[in-house]
Structure formats: C-alpha cells, structure tokens
Scaffold this active site. Structure first.
Site: not given
Length: 271
Positions: A222, A251, A99
């Site tokens: 996602d 995710h 991320s």
C-alpha cells in the site's frame, strides 16, 4: 457534540439488506459511497448495511456542510458518524472504515463504545508523517506532504488522476479512473483543506482509548500505509487487534480485490 438536523439525508445515508447484524461502511478521502458498490450486494445478502457520503464528498447533497474550520480534525467527522447512526436508528454495528475513516471510527468508538461491537480498519493510519526521533515510520517525509499539497493547490486537475494511479492498483484501470473521477468531484478547495487535515494529523494517542475489538485489513503493498504502521497500530490498540493481509496491491482492496475482501470480512464475522 452538536447534533445536526437531517444530517443523514444530507449525507445520502441509506440502509440496504436485512439481518440481525448491521455493517456501517465509511469511505475515505476523495471517495463516496459508490466505492463499496462491488461488495455491498455480497455483504447485504445476510446483513443490514448502512452507507453514506461524508460531507466533503462530491456526492453529498449539501456542499455547504463541509466547513474546513469545523473539520480541522477528525472529531467533527466522528460526531457526524454518531449523529447519522442515531438518525438511522442504528444502535449497534460493525464499523468498516477505509483510510481516514478508520481513525474516525476509532474516535467515535471512544466516545460511544455502546454503538460499536467491532471496528474493521481498512488501510487506516494514525499518522502519515515519519517521526525519526521516535522511530515512527508513517510512510511520508515532510517534503512529500508539502509537494502533494502544492500540487493539489496549483494543478488539481492533473494531480487527481496522478494520485489515483499511485494509490489504486494499476492492474485495475477502471477502478483507477473511478477514484480519479471521485477525487475531482471534491473540487480543489475541499481537496486541499481536507488533505491538510488528513496528512498532517497525528491521532496515535487515540489508539489506547479504543476498547472495542479491532481487525486491521491491509494489502501486501500500500503506497499510502506501510506495514510498519500496521504493526504500530496492532501493538497500540487497547481493545485487542488482529491483522489480515490481502494478497493484492494498492490502497483500495474493496475496489480491486473485492472477493478476497469479502472473504476476509465473512471470516472475521463468522459467516
């Protein structure tokens, strides 16, 4: 770049495993190093693995390390990453950033390309906001971000589990709960200030400064990072970039599809 003393200890940095190659695993927003627990035993069987908790994490030893003024962009985190690697005497690594950490790794590699042999970007995004005039599809409209920031500020205890249930594959309720608990440990003030840094950021200009080879690892669906972002990043990264799509939802493939995740890493790294 300002070097900080004993930063590695404050961020719970540790090296596990053995081997010639070193992997650095960096968690994302709301996480902590335990998010890698399922994959570390498999990865460390043949490699050294460096783990740590970012200063914003509820697991960090010194909560005062996180000052919103010092981390209003990813540059401060990139400097911390370089500092921790130097303190832990990691002179070369394959960086695995989940991320927000994906872009932090990109920035760090542009500052110190000698430290990174490859970047593995897991669910990374240079910009979350859509920009219609440029045809950029980041996945979120301004109203989406404003609503999220308002919820974090006004009803954090309710927002955290709700957010976790959206971004983590709902078919894995244990992982949903794990991330919700980790989110809550950040606390509302840190969660809000960091969310502004993450979701209002635009680091697209960094991508053409990345000369280290990259691999993007993405799930097929996602809620945070649409495939349009993956395509944009692949075309923009200067150092060359390949994409691997894991056949799972959410995710957090390292939490909810960890065996497939490790298989992808092993293939990329030639193991």
């Amino acid at each position: 770049m300002v070097m900080k003393e004993n930063l590695a200890a404050s961020m719970n940095a540790k090296l596990v495993g053995s081997g010639k190659e070193t992997l650095v695993l960096a968690h994302g927003y709301g996480g902590e190093q335990s998010v890698w627990d399922k994959v570390v035993p498999l990865l460390s069987a043949r490699r050294r693995v460096l783990l740590f908790d970012w200063c914003f994490s509820g697991a960090a030893k010194d909560p005062s390390l996180y000052n919103p003024n010092n981390y209003s962009s990813y540059d401060g985190f990139a400097d911390d990453l370089i500092c921790v690697m130097e303190e832990m005497e990691v002179t070369s690594c394959v960086f695995v950033g989940h991320s927000m950490s994906g872009m932090i790794g990109c920035i760090a590699s542009s500052k110190r390309p000698d430290l990174f042999t490859r970047l593995l970007l897991v669910g990374a995004s240079p910009r979350y906001l859509n920009q219609e005039e440029e045809g950029y599809k980041g996945g979120f409209d301004s109203s989406d971000i404003e609503e999220m920031l308002s919820s974090i500020g006004s009803k954090f205890e309710q927002w955290a589990p709700a957010f976790a249930s959206v971004v983590v594959d709902a078919a894995d309720p244990i992982s949903v709960e794990k991330f919700a608990v980790s989110l809550k440990k950040m606390g509302p003030q840190t969660a809000l200030s960091l969310a502004k840094t993450v979701f209002l950021s635009d680091h697209r200009s960094v991508l053409d400064k990345v000369v280290v080879p990259c691999n993007i690892i993405q799930t097929r669906n996602d809620a945070v990072v649409p495939l349009a972002v993956v395509e944009y990043m692949q075309s923009a990264i200067k150092g060359g970039c390949e994409v691997d799509i894991i056949d799972s939802e959410g995710h957090f493939p390292h939490l909810t599809a960890h065996l497939q995740f490790v298989q992808v890493l092993d293939r990329i790294l030639g193991c």
